[in-house]
Enzyme design. Structure first.
Site, PDB file in Angstrom:
ATOM      1  N   LEU A 105       0.818  -1.221   0.000  1.00  0.00           N
ATOM      2  CA  LEU A 105       0.000   0.000   0.000  1.00  0.00           C
ATOM      3  C   LEU A 105       0.853   1.273   0.000  1.00  0.00           C
ATOM      4  O   LEU A 105       0.364   2.362   0.304  1.00  0.00           O
ATOM      5  CB  LEU A 105      -0.974  -0.001   1.191  1.00  0.00           C
ATOM      6  CG  LEU A 105      -2.001  -1.140   1.208  1.00  0.00           C
ATOM      7  CD1 LEU A 105      -2.964  -0.985   2.377  1.00  0.00           C
ATOM      8  CD2 LEU A 105      -2.802  -1.207  -0.085  1.00  0.00           C
ATOM      9  N   GLY A 106       2.117   1.139  -0.326  1.00  0.00           N
ATOM     10  CA  GLY A 106       2.959   2.324  -0.537  1.00  0.00           C
ATOM     11  C   GLY A 106       3.377   3.045   0.725  1.00  0.00           C
ATOM     12  O   GLY A 106       3.748   4.228   0.682  1.00  0.00           O
ATOM     13  N   ASP A 151       5.208   3.569  -7.148  1.00  0.00           N
ATOM     14  CA  ASP A 151       4.751   3.938  -5.803  1.00  0.00           C
ATOM     15  C   ASP A 151       4.999   5.414  -5.524  1.00  0.00           C
ATOM     16  O   ASP A 151       4.092   6.153  -5.129  1.00  0.00           O
ATOM     17  CB  ASP A 151       5.499   3.136  -4.719  1.00  0.00           C
ATOM     18  CG  ASP A 151       4.909   1.762  -4.509  1.00  0.00           C
ATOM     19  OD1 ASP A 151       4.308   1.237  -5.463  1.00  0.00           O
ATOM     20  OD2 ASP A 151       5.059   1.216  -3.394  1.00  0.00           O
TER      21      ASP A 151
END
Ligand code: PMV
Length: 312
Positions: A105-106, A151
């Site tokens: 999820l970065g 990302d």
């Protein structure tokens, strides 16, 4: 000094995972409702710049003492000081994040982005996104293997990103707000295992896998148009198709398939696994009306956590 703070969002892959490794396009979008935040609480008593990682309940003495090779955030601070050509004062920086870690999820890129934004604001410099993106990418490269750059770009620009390997990354804008649910299977499966397993399949039978990758690429291109037009019905159908093709690549698992089934039965416009698969996250596209019943269905079907976010 006045309190200075900045934030950055999480990210998720919406289309094109795995096929992107073989040259097809992928789309990733920001998750604006989960964020990393950096706050400068003041200038400290010692001569060191300290980062207090609230989630980890620990303090990192990052600058100037620690070696930038030791930690991504130390490198980030050094790169910024070099870029601004200053010696940074001993700021006391509090870092906090609501982005789940190690979940695709970065989180790493978001924490670095929030930190650099805050430090540059404290230095009365507003870094433009291009410069900030270059700095965050440098940190990602030196501390997170061989990242594609997707990302940092999604997180810094906070816009959907269209990405083809070895081509320049393009940001674009959603034509209409889209509500997404991100459901965690609670299963972890290292990305590199799944990627190398797909590689083995590819080497054994490229004529089976090539058309799957091509088809995923077509879906990603159509999805970009659907996002730009704000056409959530088409987008949902494309998510379902992409999930089926990921099943053909054997990167889904019974838990993910069960969650996809639960989401679509409860009224989601579409659902698919996101990221490398065999665990990790599922994403479902919903409306304001279906967000709640689909969340309930996902939790009842075994999701460990469901995040809701709106892409604007
Ligand atoms: O799970 P994530 O967000 O790290 O995504 C992995 C995406 C893959 O396409 C499977 C691998 C890659 O390097 O693009």
């Amino acid at each position: 000094m006045t309190v200075v703070s900045a934030t950055a969002p999480g990210k998720i892959i919406l289309f094109g995972e795995h096929a992107v490794v073989y040259g097809q396009p992928a789309i990733a979008v920001p998750l604006p409702d989960v964020r990393a935040r950096a706050v400068i609480k003041g200038i400290g008593p010692s001569r060191n710049l300290n980062i207090i990682a609230a989630n980890l309940a620990r303090t990192l003495v990052v600058y100037p003492e620690l070696d930038p090779d030791n930690h991504a955030l130390v490198l980030a601070v050094h790169l910024l000081a070099d870029h601004l050509k200053v010696t940074l004062p001993p700021y006391q920086v509090l870092l906090h994040s609501t982005i789940p870690v190690a979940s695709g999820l970065g989180s790493g890129a978001a924490v670095t982005t929030a930190l650099l934004r805050t430090l540059s604001l404290a230095q009365e410099t507003q870094l433009d996104n291009e410069t900030l993106n270059t700095l965050v990418y440098e940190v990602e490269k030196r501390h997170h293997g061989t990242p594609s750059g997707i990302d940092n770009t999604v997180v810094v620009y906070e816009k959907p990103v269209y990405f083809v390997r070895e081509e320049s990354i393009q940001t674009f804008t959603s034509g209409h707000p889209l509500t997404l649910l991100v459901a965690d299977t609670g299963l972890s499966s290292p990305t590199h295992h799944v990627v190398s397993d797909v590689r083995v399949q590819y080497e054994e039978n490229p004529t089976r896998l090539d058309p799957i990758f091509t088809q995923i690429g077509v879906i990603a291109n159509n999805a970009r148009q659907a996002i730009t037009a704000g056409d959530s019905v088409t987008l949902g159908a494309l998510m379902n198709e992409n999930h089926t093709l990921l099943c053909d690549l054997t990167v889904s698992c019974p838990e993910l398939d069960h969650l996809v089934q639960a989401a679509t039965s409860a009224g989601a416009l579409g659902a698919k696994l996101s990221g490398s698969g065999r665990g990790g996250n599922l994403i479902a596209l919903v409306t304001a009306e279906t967000a709640q019943p689909v969340t309930a269905a996902l939790l009842a079907a075994g999701a460990k956590r469901v995040l809701q976010t709106t892409l604007r």
